[in-house]
Design an enzyme around this catalytic site. Structure first.
Site, mmCIF file in Angstrom:
data_model
loop_
_atom_site.group_PDB
_atom_site.id
_atom_site.type_symbol
_atom_site.label_atom_id
_atom_site.label_comp_id
_atom_site.label_asym_id
_atom_site.label_seq_id
_atom_site.Cartn_x
_atom_site.Cartn_y
_atom_site.Cartn_z
ATOM 1 N N ASP A 1 -3.810 -23.156 40.454
ATOM 2 C CA ASP A 1 -4.514 -22.893 41.716
ATOM 3 C C ASP A 1 -5.867 -22.226 41.465
ATOM 4 O OD1 ASP A 1 -2.464 -23.989 43.159
ATOM 5 O OD2 ASP A 1 -1.573 -22.081 43.773
ATOM 6 N N GLU B 1 -5.040 -32.277 42.989
ATOM 7 C CA GLU B 1 -6.272 -31.998 42.253
ATOM 8 C C GLU B 1 -7.367 -33.004 42.578
ATOM 9 O OE1 GLU B 1 -3.691 -34.505 39.434
ATOM 10 O OE2 GLU B 1 -3.457 -33.057 41.057
#
Length: 346
Positions: free
Chosen positions: A238, A265
């Site tokens: 993250d 992503e």
């Protein structure tokens, strides 16, 4: 001091927006209590018979505050709104139409509409307030006031009611504006990267298409991101996404461009009115930026590369088709070695 009196047990399931509503009503209850204090003092001099009524109303608002302290938001709201409505009705009957008590109908109406009391109770509350407001206008049918007051005392009460109404309306409208802003933010922003989410991205594209404005679309995917999650954990993953977002925003300086987290992503970068050459140049600049700005974790530098698929609005009027074309070219970039941008299939 007030912060130490905040609700101790707000429901754990509340979203940030609901928690804001929760604290808004907490402040509104405090304001209602402060409004009642001068009435308790005034009753002692001009209307002793009304003192027990206002004292009971104060107790009910205090009990409403206690319910709020322990997480019973809706029951607390219903009790507070009903109590305030009773104060308005009894005050109107007791002091008469010239006391300015009707001013309180407006903040009551706004409070009722914006409360989270279940819909049926809300409709009933709004209906009662509307009926009372209409009754106020029917001055010819109004009964004589219970309490006869001299013009000086009556003028003071009218000024006080007007002042408190202005304060309550200003408070309520300020909080409503903040709530609306939070609602829009919750609906449009990805909570991790603070970029537009997919819903907001589609809305932005629709606005451009309605104006028939051209754009280039970059679909970006971090290479080997799963390895980062598997090796260092999802929390580090993250942090990497937040780091990459900051780097991508360096190439999104124009107010017309749109950056969105598409999922996982993957990111979408919409370049307004960009030519194919400009889209490729931006893609190359993004690749260079990521290469020279690795993410620092402990004593390790995590160098990242990105694969990019590029499509153009001129290829289709259907945004899903434009994204699908970018996705095909992203796959091409992945399958031919990664860390590259593809606009057309070879």
């Amino acid at each position: 001091m007030l912060k130490h009196m905040f609700p101790k047990y707000p429901p754990a399931s509340l979203t940030s927006l609901q928690l804001r509503l929760y604290t808004t009503f907490w402040y509104a209850n405090i304001l209602a209590l402060l409004t009642l204090v001068p009435y308790l003092v005034l009753d002692l001099f001009v209307a002793p018979l009304l003192w027990p009524f206002h004292a009971m109303a104060s107790v009910l608002v205090l009990y409403s505050q206690l319910l709020l302290q322990y997480g019973h938001l809706r029951l607390s709201q219903l009790m507070s709104l009903s109590t305030c409505l009773g104060i308005v009705v009894v005050g109107y009957i007791a002091f008469g139409k010239d006391s300015g008590i009707e001013y309180f109908y407006f903040p009551l109406l706004v409070s009722a509409v914006t409360s989270s009391v279940w819909p049926l109770a809300r409709r009933v509350m709004v209906g009662l307030i509307t009926v009372c407001a209409i009754a106020t206008l029917l001055t010819s049918l109004a009964p004589p006031p219970w309490v006869a007051m001299d013009s000086g005392t009556l003028g003071f009460i009218k000024l006080y009611n007007l002042l408190m109404t202005v304060i309550m309306l200003a408070f309520i409208m300020t909080r409503i504006r903040t709530l609306v802003e939070l609602l829009g933010k919750d609906a449009d922003i990805d909570p991790l990267t603070h970029t537009l989410n997919r819903r907001a991205f589609y809305l932005a594209v629709n606005r451009l298409q309605q104006r028939r404005q051209a754009f280039a679309l970059l679909l970006l995917d971090l290479d080997h991101f799963k390895t980062i999650n598997d090796t260092h954990g999802h929390e580090v993953g993250d942090q990497v996404l937040v780091h990459v977002t900051r780097l991508l925003k360096q190439h999104n300086q124009r107010n017309r461009d749109v950056l969105s987290r598409y999922g996982g992503e993957e990111f979408l970068l919409l370049l307004h009115d960009a030519s194919p050459e400009q889209a490729l140049q931006t893609s190359q600049a993004i690749r260079n930026t990521l290469a020279v700005n690795p993410f620092k974790h402990d004593n390790t530098l995590l160098t990242m590369t990105v694969s990019i698929g590029i499509s153009l609005s001129s290829e289709s009027r259907d945004i899903d088709k434009v994204i699908a074309l970018a996705d095909e070219r992203l796959y091409k970039a992945k399958s031919t070695g990664r860390d590259r941008a593809v606009l057309y299939h070879a």
